[in-house]
Design a protein around this motif. Sequence first.
Motif, short mmCIF file in Angstrom:
data_model
loop_
_atom_site.label_atom_id
_atom_site.label_comp_id
_atom_site.label_asym_id
_atom_site.label_seq_id
_atom_site.Cartn_x
_atom_site.Cartn_y
_atom_site.Cartn_z
N HIS A 68 83.52 -49.56 -57.88
CA HIS A 68 84.93 -49.88 -58.09
C HIS A 68 85.59 -48.77 -58.93
CE1 HIS A 68 83.79 -53.61 -56.37
NE2 HIS A 68 83.28 -54.15 -57.46
N GLU A 69 86.89 -48.89 -59.14
CA GLU A 69 87.61 -47.86 -59.89
C GLU A 69 88.52 -48.51 -60.92
OE1 GLU A 69 90.85 -44.22 -59.22
OE2 GLU A 69 90.12 -45.42 -57.51
N VAL A 70 88.37 -48.11 -62.18
CA VAL A 70 89.32 -48.53 -63.22
C VAL A 70 90.53 -47.61 -63.13
CG1 VAL A 70 89.72 -48.86 -65.69
CG2 VAL A 70 87.48 -49.37 -64.72
N GLU A 71 91.62 -48.12 -62.58
CA GLU A 71 92.80 -47.30 -62.34
C GLU A 71 93.70 -47.20 -63.56
OE1 GLU A 71 93.75 -47.58 -57.62
OE2 GLU A 71 94.80 -48.97 -58.93
N THR A 72 93.75 -48.28 -64.34
CA THR A 72 94.68 -48.34 -65.46
C THR A 72 93.98 -48.90 -66.68
OG1 THR A 72 96.49 -48.79 -63.91
CG2 THR A 72 96.92 -49.22 -66.25
N GLU A 73 94.24 -48.28 -67.83
CA GLU A 73 93.79 -48.83 -69.11
C GLU A 73 94.93 -48.72 -70.10
OE1 GLU A 73 90.96 -47.59 -72.84
OE2 GLU A 73 90.14 -47.28 -70.81
N VAL A 74 95.35 -49.85 -70.67
CA VAL A 74 96.47 -49.87 -71.60
C VAL A 74 96.05 -50.62 -72.85
CG1 VAL A 74 98.85 -50.59 -72.00
CG2 VAL A 74 98.13 -49.83 -69.72
N ALA A 75 96.28 -50.04 -74.02
CA ALA A 75 95.98 -50.70 -75.28
C ALA A 75 97.27 -51.21 -75.91
CB ALA A 75 95.28 -49.74 -76.23
N GLU A 76 97.29 -52.46 -76.33
CA GLU A 76 98.48 -53.01 -76.99
C GLU A 76 98.67 -52.36 -78.36
OE1 GLU A 76 98.68 -57.25 -77.10
OE2 GLU A 76 98.22 -57.48 -74.97
N THR A 77 97.56 -52.15 -79.08
CA THR A 77 97.56 -51.39 -80.33
C THR A 77 96.28 -50.55 -80.34
OG1 THR A 77 96.29 -52.93 -81.70
CG2 THR A 77 98.65 -53.39 -81.45
N SER A 78 96.11 -49.75 -81.36
CA SER A 78 94.89 -48.93 -81.44
C SER A 78 93.64 -49.78 -81.59
CB SER A 78 94.99 -47.95 -82.60
OG SER A 78 95.15 -48.64 -83.84
N ASP A 79 93.82 -51.00 -82.07
CA ASP A 79 92.69 -51.92 -82.24
C ASP A 79 92.63 -52.97 -81.13
OD1 ASP A 79 91.88 -50.72 -84.65
OD2 ASP A 79 93.40 -51.85 -85.77
N GLY A 80 93.36 -52.76 -80.05
CA GLY A 80 93.35 -53.70 -78.95
C GLY A 80 94.37 -54.81 -79.15
N PRO A 81 94.37 -55.78 -78.25
CA PRO A 81 93.53 -55.88 -77.05
C PRO A 81 93.88 -54.83 -76.00
CG PRO A 81 95.17 -57.62 -77.05
CD PRO A 81 95.31 -56.92 -78.37
N TRP A 82 92.99 -54.75 -74.99
CA TRP A 82 93.13 -53.75 -73.94
C TRP A 82 93.32 -54.44 -72.59
CZ3 TRP A 82 89.78 -53.61 -77.99
CH2 TRP A 82 89.85 -52.50 -78.86
N TRP A 83 94.09 -53.78 -71.73
CA TRP A 83 94.31 -54.25 -70.36
C TRP A 83 93.73 -53.22 -69.40
CZ3 TRP A 83 97.36 -58.73 -69.33
CH2 TRP A 83 98.00 -59.28 -70.45
N PHE A 84 93.09 -53.73 -68.34
CA PHE A 84 92.49 -52.86 -67.34
C PHE A 84 92.89 -53.35 -65.95
CE2 PHE A 84 89.69 -53.36 -70.97
CZ PHE A 84 89.36 -52.06 -71.32
N ALA A 85 93.12 -52.41 -65.05
CA ALA A 85 93.30 -52.73 -63.64
C ALA A 85 92.16 -52.08 -62.87
CB ALA A 85 94.64 -52.23 -63.11
N VAL A 86 91.37 -52.90 -62.18
CA VAL A 86 90.18 -52.42 -61.47
C VAL A 86 90.40 -52.64 -59.98
CG1 VAL A 86 87.68 -52.57 -61.25
CG2 VAL A 86 88.77 -53.13 -63.45
N ARG A 87 90.33 -51.56 -59.21
CA ARG A 87 90.50 -51.67 -57.76
C ARG A 87 89.13 -51.90 -57.12
NH1 ARG A 87 94.60 -50.94 -54.47
NH2 ARG A 87 95.84 -49.85 -56.08
N LYS A 88 89.06 -52.94 -56.30
CA LYS A 88 87.80 -53.26 -55.64
C LYS A 88 87.46 -52.20 -54.61
CE LYS A 88 85.24 -56.92 -53.30
NZ LYS A 88 85.21 -58.33 -52.87
N ALA A 89 86.18 -51.85 -54.54
CA ALA A 89 85.72 -50.80 -53.63
C ALA A 89 86.13 -51.10 -52.20
CB ALA A 89 84.20 -50.65 -53.72
N GLY A 90 86.51 -50.06 -51.49
CA GLY A 90 86.89 -50.22 -50.10
C GLY A 90 85.70 -50.25 -49.16
N ARG A 91 84.52 -50.02 -49.69
CA ARG A 91 83.31 -50.09 -48.89
C ARG A 91 82.42 -51.19 -49.45
NH1 ARG A 91 79.70 -48.02 -52.36
NH2 ARG A 91 80.43 -46.48 -53.89
#
Length: 362
Positions: A68-91
Amino acid sequence: MSDQDRAVSPLGDVAELIDGGDMDCGSGLLLLITRAMRRMEAGQRLGVRSSEPSVVTDLPVWADLVGHEVETEVAETSDGPWWFAVRKAGRPTEETTVFSLGDRTPLGQRLWVYTNFDCNLACEYCCAESSPKAAARRVTPALGQAVFDEFAALGGREVFLTGGEPFMHPELGDLVDAAAGLHRTVLTNAMIFSRGRRRETLEKIDRSVVLQISLDSATAELHDRQRGAGSWERALAGIELAKSLDFPVRVAATMYDEDPAGVSELHRRLDGIGIPRDDQLIRPVAQEGFADTGVHISIDTVEPEPTITADGAWWHPVAVTNPNMRIADSPQPVSEVFGVVRDILAVQDAAERSGREVFRCA
């Protein structure tokens, strides 16, 4: 994930959004992610929110291992929480149909079923939090039949019926019959099947069914302290009754401290009543349920023993009160339960081969 969290998500369009809270990848987050990924189509994106710092490192490693691929990572603050967008593998990810559970049973051949959660005892270390006051949460014969039929069709061979105390289930006999054709073991404290309706149930059970009976020590003191006054003598009486009725009997002891002297004494006691050594099991207390101490349980510290309850499926029978060890929110389809476990094992295997770690435990 609440509607408010969805509204403030910085990830854009995602097929599903899950909140892992403070779980790390070894304490349940990967189970949540794996369940969600199996529901999604290739190319769709999964949103993940986490307040656990180790996930920042571990989630990309997991994604890389399975394609899979982690396309996006966003931190609300330097100490988190964190948001991730993971694209499911096409194969398709690599499928492996059989995983060895150590030197025991290949995945897919064994299934545990909690027939019920109420019990005549309230043992101080009970992983299932069973007691006379516990909600019964019974598996019905109809559900049992559906589960066992699907399990057998998938190549399943062995089923363990546990509780609670299974002989408190008024339809235990029907459940045992529903699993005919599989190797069946019923786990019991052997204290309530000596008379009345439960004795009738016992005598009607096929003699190919193994009765696994709990006895925690060679003498009454420790056993009764953990399980209740008089329980040791009644358990011994139950063992003798089961043997007199020609049931195969296995005896299992649960011990906080596997003291060699105590283990040796118990083995001698069981030798004396004719229980073969191969049918004498010593197991440690798990730090689950009522137990404040014991072996730490997570998906990376115990091999999977898929377990069905009336309202879900779990990684291991000792972890059915731990929400981080839940595989599914319903007991069927059994194929999906084993599928989630296979996906996790594939990641563990790939991580081991690559020398990378994605299953940290605090």
